[in-house]
Design a protein around this motif. Structure first.
Motif, PDB file in Angstrom:
ATOM      1  N   SER A  10      46.513 -45.850  -4.558  1.00  0.00           N
ATOM      2  CA  SER A  10      46.171 -46.491  -3.292  1.00  0.00           C
ATOM      3  C   SER A  10      47.312 -47.384  -2.823  1.00  0.00           C
ATOM      4  O   SER A  10      48.264 -47.640  -3.565  1.00  0.00           O
ATOM      5  CB  SER A  10      44.873 -47.286  -3.387  1.00  0.00           C
ATOM      6  OG  SER A  10      44.387 -47.540  -2.073  1.00  0.00           O
ATOM      7  N   VAL A  11      47.181 -47.825  -1.578  1.00  0.00           N
ATOM      8  CA  VAL A  11      48.267 -48.503  -0.868  1.00  0.00           C
ATOM      9  C   VAL A  11      47.712 -49.681  -0.074  1.00  0.00           C
ATOM     10  O   VAL A  11      46.607 -49.608   0.455  1.00  0.00           O
ATOM     11  CB  VAL A  11      48.897 -47.516   0.162  1.00  0.00           C
ATOM     12  CG1 VAL A  11      50.011 -48.201   0.947  1.00  0.00           C
ATOM     13  CG2 VAL A  11      49.401 -46.269  -0.508  1.00  0.00           C
ATOM     14  N   ALA A  12      48.494 -50.742   0.007  1.00  0.00           N
ATOM     15  CA  ALA A  12      48.305 -51.737   1.068  1.00  0.00           C
ATOM     16  C   ALA A  12      49.648 -51.862   1.767  1.00  0.00           C
ATOM     17  O   ALA A  12      50.645 -52.226   1.134  1.00  0.00           O
ATOM     18  CB  ALA A  12      47.871 -53.082   0.504  1.00  0.00           C
ATOM     19  N   ALA A  13      49.697 -51.519   3.027  1.00  0.00           N
ATOM     20  CA  ALA A  13      50.962 -51.519   3.762  1.00  0.00           C
ATOM     21  C   ALA A  13      50.726 -52.022   5.182  1.00  0.00           C
ATOM     22  O   ALA A  13      49.579 -52.037   5.655  1.00  0.00           O
ATOM     23  CB  ALA A  13      51.543 -50.105   3.790  1.00  0.00           C
ATOM     24  N   PRO A  14      51.812 -52.416   5.850  1.00  0.00           N
ATOM     25  CA  PRO A  14      51.651 -52.895   7.227  1.00  0.00           C
ATOM     26  C   PRO A  14      51.049 -51.839   8.161  1.00  0.00           C
ATOM     27  O   PRO A  14      50.582 -52.182   9.239  1.00  0.00           O
ATOM     28  CB  PRO A  14      53.089 -53.225   7.645  1.00  0.00           C
ATOM     29  CG  PRO A  14      53.799 -53.494   6.368  1.00  0.00           C
ATOM     30  CD  PRO A  14      53.178 -52.581   5.359  1.00  0.00           C
ATOM     31  N   ILE A  15      51.062 -50.576   7.747  1.00  0.00           N
ATOM     32  CA  ILE A  15      50.523 -49.530   8.615  1.00  0.00           C
ATOM     33  C   ILE A  15      49.210 -48.962   8.081  1.00  0.00           C
ATOM     34  O   ILE A  15      48.714 -47.969   8.623  1.00  0.00           O
ATOM     35  CB  ILE A  15      51.544 -48.385   8.806  1.00  0.00           C
ATOM     36  CG1 ILE A  15      51.980 -47.822   7.454  1.00  0.00           C
ATOM     37  CG2 ILE A  15      52.737 -48.870   9.603  1.00  0.00           C
ATOM     38  CD1 ILE A  15      52.820 -46.567   7.570  1.00  0.00           C
ATOM     39  N   GLY A  16      48.635 -49.583   7.080  1.00  0.00           N
ATOM     40  CA  GLY A  16      47.344 -49.070   6.639  1.00  0.00           C
ATOM     41  C   GLY A  16      46.911 -49.629   5.300  1.00  0.00           C
ATOM     42  O   GLY A  16      47.732 -49.891   4.419  1.00  0.00           O
ATOM     43  N   LEU A  17      45.607 -49.829   5.168  1.00  0.00           N
ATOM     44  CA  LEU A  17      45.003 -50.251   3.900  1.00  0.00           C
ATOM     45  C   LEU A  17      44.273 -49.049   3.330  1.00  0.00           C
ATOM     46  O   LEU A  17      43.380 -48.503   3.966  1.00  0.00           O
ATOM     47  CB  LEU A  17      44.025 -51.396   4.134  1.00  0.00           C
ATOM     48  CG  LEU A  17      44.627 -52.694   4.679  1.00  0.00           C
ATOM     49  CD1 LEU A  17      43.527 -53.717   4.946  1.00  0.00           C
ATOM     50  CD2 LEU A  17      45.650 -53.265   3.715  1.00  0.00           C
ATOM     51  N   GLY A  18      44.664 -48.642   2.130  1.00  0.00           N
ATOM     52  CA  GLY A  18      44.086 -47.433   1.546  1.00  0.00           C
ATOM     53  C   GLY A  18      44.951 -46.228   1.886  1.00  0.00           C
ATOM     54  O   GLY A  18      45.669 -46.200   2.897  1.00  0.00           O
ATOM     55  N   THR A  19      44.875 -45.242   1.012  1.00  0.00           N
ATOM     56  CA  THR A  19      45.776 -44.087   1.088  1.00  0.00           C
ATOM     57  C   THR A  19      45.697 -43.335   2.421  1.00  0.00           C
ATOM     58  O   THR A  19      46.708 -43.067   3.048  1.00  0.00           O
ATOM     59  CB  THR A  19      45.436 -43.112  -0.065  1.00  0.00           C
ATOM     60  OG1 THR A  19      45.475 -43.851  -1.283  1.00  0.00           O
ATOM     61  CG2 THR A  19      46.440 -41.995  -0.137  1.00  0.00           C
ATOM     62  N   GLU A  20      44.488 -43.004   2.832  1.00  0.00           N
ATOM     63  CA  GLU A  20      44.368 -42.137   4.010  1.00  0.00           C
ATOM     64  C   GLU A  20      44.754 -42.871   5.296  1.00  0.00           C
ATOM     65  O   GLU A  20      45.386 -42.303   6.188  1.00  0.00           O
ATOM     66  CB  GLU A  20      42.956 -41.557   4.106  1.00  0.00           C
ATOM     67  CG  GLU A  20      42.542 -40.710   2.893  1.00  0.00           C
ATOM     68  CD  GLU A  20      43.504 -39.559   2.566  1.00  0.00           C
ATOM     69  OE1 GLU A  20      44.163 -39.030   3.486  1.00  0.00           O
ATOM     70  OE2 GLU A  20      43.607 -39.203   1.372  1.00  0.00           O
ATOM     71  N   ASP A  21      44.362 -44.139   5.371  1.00  0.00           N
ATOM     72  CA  ASP A  21      44.716 -44.962   6.524  1.00  0.00           C
ATOM     73  C   ASP A  21      46.241 -45.051   6.652  1.00  0.00           C
ATOM     74  O   ASP A  21      46.822 -44.874   7.737  1.00  0.00           O
ATOM     75  CB  ASP A  21      44.091 -46.353   6.294  1.00  0.00           C
ATOM     76  CG  ASP A  21      44.050 -47.200   7.543  1.00  0.00           C
ATOM     77  OD1 ASP A  21      44.110 -46.633   8.645  1.00  0.00           O
ATOM     78  OD2 ASP A  21      43.943 -48.438   7.403  1.00  0.00           O
ATOM     79  N   PHE A  22      46.878 -45.296   5.519  1.00  0.00           N
ATOM     80  CA  PHE A  22      48.338 -45.363   5.467  1.00  0.00           C
ATOM     81  C   PHE A  22      48.967 -44.040   5.894  1.00  0.00           C
ATOM     82  O   PHE A  22      49.865 -43.992   6.741  1.00  0.00           O
ATOM     83  CB  PHE A  22      48.768 -45.726   4.037  1.00  0.00           C
ATOM     84  CG  PHE A  22      50.196 -45.386   3.699  1.00  0.00           C
ATOM     85  CD1 PHE A  22      51.242 -46.167   4.164  1.00  0.00           C
ATOM     86  CD2 PHE A  22      50.485 -44.273   2.908  1.00  0.00           C
ATOM     87  CE1 PHE A  22      52.562 -45.844   3.857  1.00  0.00           C
ATOM     88  CE2 PHE A  22      51.795 -43.956   2.597  1.00  0.00           C
ATOM     89  CZ  PHE A  22      52.841 -44.741   3.073  1.00  0.00           C
ATOM     90  N   TRP A  23      48.461 -42.957   5.359  1.00  0.00           N
ATOM     91  CA  TRP A  23      49.073 -41.637   5.591  1.00  0.00           C
ATOM     92  C   TRP A  23      48.920 -41.201   7.047  1.00  0.00           C
ATOM     93  O   TRP A  23      49.830 -40.601   7.619  1.00  0.00           O
ATOM     94  CB  TRP A  23      48.442 -40.628   4.626  1.00  0.00           C
ATOM     95  CG  TRP A  23      49.026 -39.242   4.645  1.00  0.00           C
ATOM     96  CD1 TRP A  23      48.348 -38.077   4.860  1.00  0.00           C
ATOM     97  CD2 TRP A  23      50.389 -38.860   4.415  1.00  0.00           C
ATOM     98  NE1 TRP A  23      49.196 -37.001   4.774  1.00  0.00           N
ATOM     99  CE2 TRP A  23      50.466 -37.455   4.504  1.00  0.00           C
ATOM    100  CE3 TRP A  23      51.566 -39.579   4.151  1.00  0.00           C
ATOM    101  CZ2 TRP A  23      51.653 -36.743   4.342  1.00  0.00           C
ATOM    102  CZ3 TRP A  23      52.760 -38.868   3.990  1.00  0.00           C
ATOM    103  CH2 TRP A  23      52.787 -37.475   4.078  1.00  0.00           C
ATOM    104  N   ARG A  24      47.767 -41.506   7.643  1.00  0.00           N
ATOM    105  CA  ARG A  24      47.575 -41.183   9.067  1.00  0.00           C
ATOM    106  C   ARG A  24      48.662 -41.857   9.911  1.00  0.00           C
ATOM    107  O   ARG A  24      49.219 -41.247  10.818  1.00  0.00           O
ATOM    108  CB  ARG A  24      46.195 -41.648   9.547  1.00  0.00           C
ATOM    109  CG  ARG A  24      45.099 -40.583   9.429  1.00  0.00           C
ATOM    110  CD  ARG A  24      43.834 -40.988  10.171  1.00  0.00           C
ATOM    111  NE  ARG A  24      43.226 -42.213   9.641  1.00  0.00           N
ATOM    112  CZ  ARG A  24      42.418 -42.241   8.585  1.00  0.00           C
ATOM    113  NH1 ARG A  24      42.102 -41.119   7.954  1.00  0.00           N
ATOM    114  NH2 ARG A  24      41.915 -43.377   8.155  1.00  0.00           N
TER     115      ARG A  24
END
Lengths: 406, 88
Positions: A10-24
């Motif tokens: 999983s990811v927390a990034a400026p463009i999304g929280l969670g893997t799928e949100d980030f990847w979109r």
């Protein structure tokens, strides 16, 4: 499949929280770079940052953890929970001593420490929080995750600026090979308080370009530094047999190779260590350069370092010999978080047959000889990926990932 | 002698210093429950002791602090109840 596999992430990034949100966001080229507004940064020469804006710590952490955690540790704890849930790993999945934690942090708890130091000089030492004793510390994410999820196997923290997150993955794999069934590994960072910001600017490589879409342009002829980001990713690295035995619901890929090198001292006529790190990681994976389908580059965003990386890739793969990308242009450089976030993007490239583009970069100097994926994602079968990261003052790390069916 | 601190004041300090575990109901009768049950560890108590000193001017020595098992024991010490009269 044998070796060490990735069964959750999983990811927390400026463009999304969670893997799928980030990847979109990655696929859509949606950037998370904007004016730094966590404090009044108007007097600083650089004002753009990749900030996480939609994270409410109280939603993810117990009330007992809030007074003792820096913002970076809050991200790390949330991402750990998401990654373990993704792998369907709970406290009873494996014995507590069969689960370890290896998290890299390059910056420590800047924001927390800034507030406590303010109390120190304005009120006195007795006003400094007792939790400062560990909240600042590079190993705190490893410790807090280990305590919260009762992962009592080997724990470690690695510090190597932006390269450290890949080193954590390499060490997680080593830990699994030495007999721990499962290790949560990766990196997370954040330093957007006045002190952390000043420290980042003092490094001399932060862009002062006054346009958020032009401030960080990896490999562009107009590259003028980078934008700092915050966040990171954690991956569940697991012994392949253990994953099979417990019926892991998915395998994203394998950690097939890893290596790290250190640059010669400045002024030396020996070459930078990045190419050697890539070569050693390939050798470790038992693969040739021609077996690699995509490179996720470090993408420092400055003519000097971009040229070094382009030369390394040209030397290894030949001119235009492999698709190269640096989606971190959307997030900024997340220090220890940067490499692991690229690993997540690489694994999703394998899953979806899609190489994300390097948003914002337009004009790559011809003599770089790079097939940089520009403008939009490229449809491609991805069965293997080389992920590179460099840390300030000489760190180079490389990870080779392979598709579950490789 | 008027009490320096009551349980409500202590509850406020505990939450401000060390947060609150969602699984614990601090609003109930917690005077004689152990700090361990209430999810406060030794670090949380050190933090609270520092705040008590700032707010009330009462210093709790570290070696006394480690022996305090319950909110009542801590309040008795802060409020100056002689050791013999304290419930442990």
């Amino acid at each position: 499949m044998t070796g060490t596999v990735i069964t959750g992430m999983s990811v927390a990034a400026p463009i999304g929280l969670g893997t799928e949100d980030f990847w979109r966001s990655v696929v859509a080229g949606r950037a998370g770079i904007g004016p730094l507004d966590r404090f009044d940064a108007s007097g600083y020469p650089a004002r753009f940052a990749g900030q996480i804006r939609d994270f409410d710590a109280a939603e993810h952490l117990s009330g007992r953890l809030l007074p003792q955690t820096d913002v970076s540790t809050r991200y790390a704890l949330a991402v750990a929970e998401w990654a373990l849930a993704d792998a369907e790993v709970g406290p009873d999945t494996l014995a507590d001593y069969d689960m370890g934690v290896v998290v890299s942090s390059a910056q420590g708890g800047f924001d927390f420490t800034h507030r406590e130091f303010h109390k120190l000089w304005s009120q006195g030492p007795e006003y400094v929080s007792v939790y400062e004793s560990f909240a600042w510390f590079y190993a705190v994410n490893t410790g807090q995750i280990s305590i919260r999820h009762k992962m009592r196997g080997p724990g470690a923290a690695l510090v190597a600026e932006q390269a450290g997150g890949l080193d954590a993955i390499g060490h997680a794999r080593r830990t699994v090979r030495l007999g721990t069934k499962l290790v949560l590994g990766g990196g997370v960072d954040s330093a957007f308080d006045p002190w952390g910001w000043a420290a980042q600017l003092a490094g001399g490589r932060v862009s002062t370009v006054a346009d958020p879409a032009r401030a960080y342009l990896p490999f562009d002829r107009d590259a003028a530094g980078h934008v700092p980001g915050e966040g990171g990713a954690l991956l569940v690295i697991e012994d392949a047999d253990s994953a099979r035995e417990r019926g892991a619901r998915q395998v994203y890929g394998s950690v097939a190779g890893y290596a790290s090198t250190f640059d010669p001292k400045p002024g030396s006529d020996r070459p930078a260590g990045l190419r050697r790190a890539a070569e050693l990681a390939l050798a470790d994976a038992g693969l040739a350069a021609s077996d690699i389908d995509v490179v996720f580059a470090d993408g420092a965003g400055g003519a000097d370092l971009d040229r070094v990386e382009a030369e390394a890739l040209r030397g290894l793969f030949g001119a235009y010999g492999v698709p190269v990308t640096a989606p971190k242009s959307l997030t900024g450089r997340m220090a220890a978080g940067g490499g692991p976030v690229d690993l997540v993007a690489a694994l999703l490239s394998m899953r979806d047959g899609l190489v994300p583009h390097t948003a914002h970069t337009r004009h790559v100097p011809e003599d770089y000889g790079l097939d940089l994926v520009l403008d939009e994602p490229r449809v491609a079968q991805v069965r293997s990926a080389l992920v590179l990261a460099r840390g300030r003052r000489g760190f180079n790390s490389a990870v080779v990932l392979t598709h579950p069916d490789f | 002698m008027a009490a320096v601190m009551d349980i409500d004041a202590l509850r406020e300090i505990l939450v401000a210093c060390a947060g609150e575990d969602e699984a614990v109901n601090l609003d109930g009768d917690v005077l004689d429950r152990s700090f361990e049950e209430l999810a406060y560890d030794s670090l949380a108590l050190i933090e609270c002791a520092a705040r008590i000193k700032q707010l009330h001017g009462v210093e709790i020595p570290d070696d006394a602090l480690v022996d305090l098992r319950t909110p009542r024991a801590l309040l008795d010490l802060v409020n100056g109840v002689p050791a013999a009269g304290r419930q442990s």
